[in-house]
Design an enzyme around this catalytic site. Structure first.
Site, PDB file in Angstrom:
ATOM      1  CG  ASP A   4     -29.072  56.337  74.065  1.00 29.57           C
ATOM      2  OD1 ASP A   4     -28.396  55.415  74.527  1.00 29.57           O
ATOM      3  OD2 ASP A   4     -30.175  56.678  74.514  1.00 29.57           O
ATOM      4  CG  ASP A  12     -31.302  53.662  75.886  1.00 29.08           C
ATOM      5  OD1 ASP A  12     -30.452  53.233  76.678  1.00 29.08           O
ATOM      6  OD2 ASP A  12     -32.055  54.616  76.141  1.00 29.08           O
ATOM      7  CG  ASP A  22     -34.265  58.246  75.463  1.00 30.07           C
ATOM      8  OD1 ASP A  22     -34.841  58.890  76.356  1.00 30.07           O
ATOM      9  OD2 ASP A  22     -33.467  57.331  75.706  1.00 30.07           O
TER      10      ASP A  22
END
Length: 657
Positions: free
Chosen positions: A549, A343, A545
């Protein structure tokens, strides 16, 4: 020996977060197994010289009997309980072999088997205790008591488990904070290394969050408790470690499944080794002694111990360095990863927007522009607004009081500052319909910042633009190095999965060396990308995080969450958590898992070589019972201690290279 390291949950239990007990290394004689082994050894050493000097049997016989009892009662009892549930425990076979030796007059050999067997068990228990010590040392535990402040200002010392959400506690200089909460009053520097890994104390003032177990500096703090003591960050971490210690990896489960069939086959083979020679006229005593030696050396104790010590040691070592692996299954799977998806915000970046550019138009200075914007944004809770205020504070600028504050989602904020109406927000919305020269210049500045991957914020006074601020999330210092290490480990560069705009994603990817960039993704799109890779046979690790996600973390072969800013959903969904937000820990834990796997293979080879060699020696030649016992138990101890090598600091340093 199978009764210790293969069932670690009780041994690795971590004290509750309120215990405050000092960390200790387990002493050998504190273990029951060690005390029984010592007693058996002492009795054996008392009996042996009496027997060898020709003393009557009544002098040394009871000593041998007591040696059998002290060293063999516990594994014998556990074996009988297992037998009651139709499970054959190889520990019981060891006791039977010792009793069989005594029955044919080999009392000393049987006692020696019991002594070595008990000593081996004690060494395994000690190794497990050392692992438990290491797990308990992952974090400094929260204090046992805290000073609670009453509504009338009175103070009382209470156990931390008696604190409730909403209570106020006083934390004096040098004390550890007793609960997760938020500062109501006071200012201090707090050492948060046990939770976040930050090397320097963090300044705390009114409104800041603090964590149980962290160390207060020179100031006094009044803290409002915001989490129950059972739900603090430190308590969650301890629970994760406990849960990890209760799981078994697929390799271990396979070995235990095979163990039962192997043990039954070993009993059948032992009977054959005893009966076949008898059928051809061999002596009863010699055949029985050979059969018992065979049963001992063919026992799969070392094979059973091959898997869990390396994996549990790796979990403990990773935990000491801020990586909480939730199970032995996960630790084994981490080493299988051959593709990584990262990410952007909060993972490759710090997740905290910062002002990077202050572009003032003619007639307005940079500091004046920042003062106007920060004064208007100060009442705002938006992350971009906080970034603007933080930038003004960093420059030491004094901010006037703003009045008539108003916030419009998706547009920005307005406020009256020193009698002027200041608007801070999205350039396209604030410049809508404007055609004057200043608006055109502001639009060009905003477009230039956005092309560079920054978020542009327009500042206007009384409807006229006075400048543009550029805001961007800062790249983690170790991001580029981490990407390079992941590429080296997996053989392919990581991919970037982000919901951010393509320009910002591409700029950041170029900085860290990522070529495969997928931007503007919704959560379902991230899941689709992961499934696409896994359908192609890849074993994908997703590192993220946020709440967005979590679906991808769940869908991946292995999900890893950044712990400091990670959402609760991401932390619950992930298989492992990077508590200290050190991105470099991701490749390190993959490498550590692979080291653990290598040790498992080494252990299986060692166990196999010992078993095969001793069995062949017993069947083809004449293997003395004491030597067979020493070889079998020695291989078991070697395998157990070899797995515990991963507890050493050098193992993590090697993995982190």
């Amino acid at each position: 020996m199978t009764s210790t390291l293969t069932q670690p949950s009780a041994d690795l239990a971590v004290p509750p977060s309120g215990g405050g007990a000092p960390r200790r290394r387990t002493r050998v004689l504190a273990l029951p197994e060690a005390r029984w082994a010592l007693a058996a050894t002492v009795l054996f050493l008392l009996a042996l010289p009496l027997q060898l000097t020709g003393a009557p049997a009544w002098a040394w016989g009871p000593l041998y009997a007591l040696s059998y009892a002290t060293g063999g009662w516990e594994p014998g009892w556990e074996g009988l309980k297992a037998l009651r549930e139709k499970t054959l425990d190889v520990d019981l076979l060891m006791v039977v072999a010792a009793l069989g030796a005594a029955a044919i007059g080999q009392v000393m050999d049987g006692a020696l088997l019991i002594v070595i067997f008990a000593t081996s068990g004690a060494l395994e228990a000690l190794a497990t205790a050392r692992t438990a010590d290491s797990v308990r040392g992952l974090l400094d535990l929260a204090p046992a008591t805290a000073t609670r402040v009453g509504t009338d200002g009175s103070e009382e010392t209470v156990a931390v488990e008696h604190l409730s959400v909403g209570d106020t506690i006083l934390v004096r200089p040098g004390e550890r904070i007793g609960a997760d909460g938020r500062v109501l009053d006071g200012a201090s520097d707090v050492d948060q290394a046990t939770i976040t890994g930050e090397p320097l104390p963090v300044a705390k003032e009114k409104g800041d969050e603090v964590f149980a177990g962290t160390l207060n500096g020179t100031g006094a703090l009044r803290v409002r408790v915001e989490r129950d003591t059972s739900d603090t960050v430190i308590a969650r971490i301890v629970r994760m470690v406990e849960e990890a210690s209760e799981t078994k990896a697929p390799t271990q489960l396979f070995i235990e499944k095979v163990e039962q069939r192997y043990s039954l086959g070993m009993v059948a083979a032992t009977l054959a080794v005893f009966l076949v020679p008898l059928a051809f006229g061999a002596a009863l005593t010699g055949s029985l002694l050979r059969a018992m030696t065979f049963m001992i050396v063919a026992s799969p104790c070392a094979v059973v111990l091959a898997t869990m010590p390396p994996l549990l040691s790796a979990i403990a070592n990773a935990g000491r360095h801020g990586v909480l692996v939730k199970s032995a299954v996960v630790m084994e799977r981490l080493g299988q990863v051959d593709a990584v998806a990262l990410d952007k915000t909060g993972t490759l970046t710090e997740g905290t927007p910062r002002v990077t550019d202050v572009r003032a138009l003619a007639g307005t200075g940079p500091d004046e522009l920042l003062v106007l914007a920060a004064a208007a944004e100060r009442p705002s809770e938006h992350p971009l607004g906080r970034a603007v205020v933080a930038a003004a504070h960093e420059r030491g600028l004094a901010l006037p009081v703003a009045e008539h504050f108003d916030s419009t989602p998706g547009v920005g904020v307005t406020a009256t500052v020193d009698g002027r109406v200041v608007a801070v927000g999205v350039p396209a919305r604030l410049l809508l319909g404007a055609t004057d020269a200043d608006s055109a210049r502001a639009a060009v500045l905003a477009a230039g910042l956005e092309d560079g991957g920054r978020t542009a914020v327009l500042v206007s006074v009384d409807g006229a633009p006075v400048g543009v601020l550029g805001i961007a999330d800062r790249l983690r210092p170790d991001a580029a190095a981490t990407v390079a290490l992941l590429t080296s480990l997996t053989g392919a560069a990581p991919s970037l999965l982000t919901g951010d705009n393509p320009r910002a994603a591409a700029r950041l990817a170029a900085e860290v060396g990522i070529e495969d960039v997928r931007a503007g993704l919704l959560p379902q799109h991230k899941v689709g990308a992961v499934r696409e890779w896994e359908d192609a046979g890849r074993k994908v690790m997703v590192v993220g995080d946020g709440v967005n996600d979590a679906p991808a973390l769940a869908a991946a072969h292995t999900g890893v969450a950044m712990g400091r800013a990670g959402s609760d959903l991401a932390l619950e969904t992930a298989d492992a958590v990077i508590v200290r937000d050190e991105l470099a820990s991701v490749p390190a834990v993959i490498a550590l898992s692979r080291l653990a796997r290598k040790l498992v293979v080494q252990n299986l080879v060692v166990a196999g070589v010992f078993i095969a060699g001793l069995v062949i020696w017993d069947l083809v030649g004449t293997l003395p019972l004491p030597l067979g016992v020493a070889g079998h138990e020695g291989s078991t101890v070697i395998v157990g201690l070899n797995g515990l090598r991963l507890l050493r600091e050098a193992a993590w340093q090697r993995a982190a290279r």
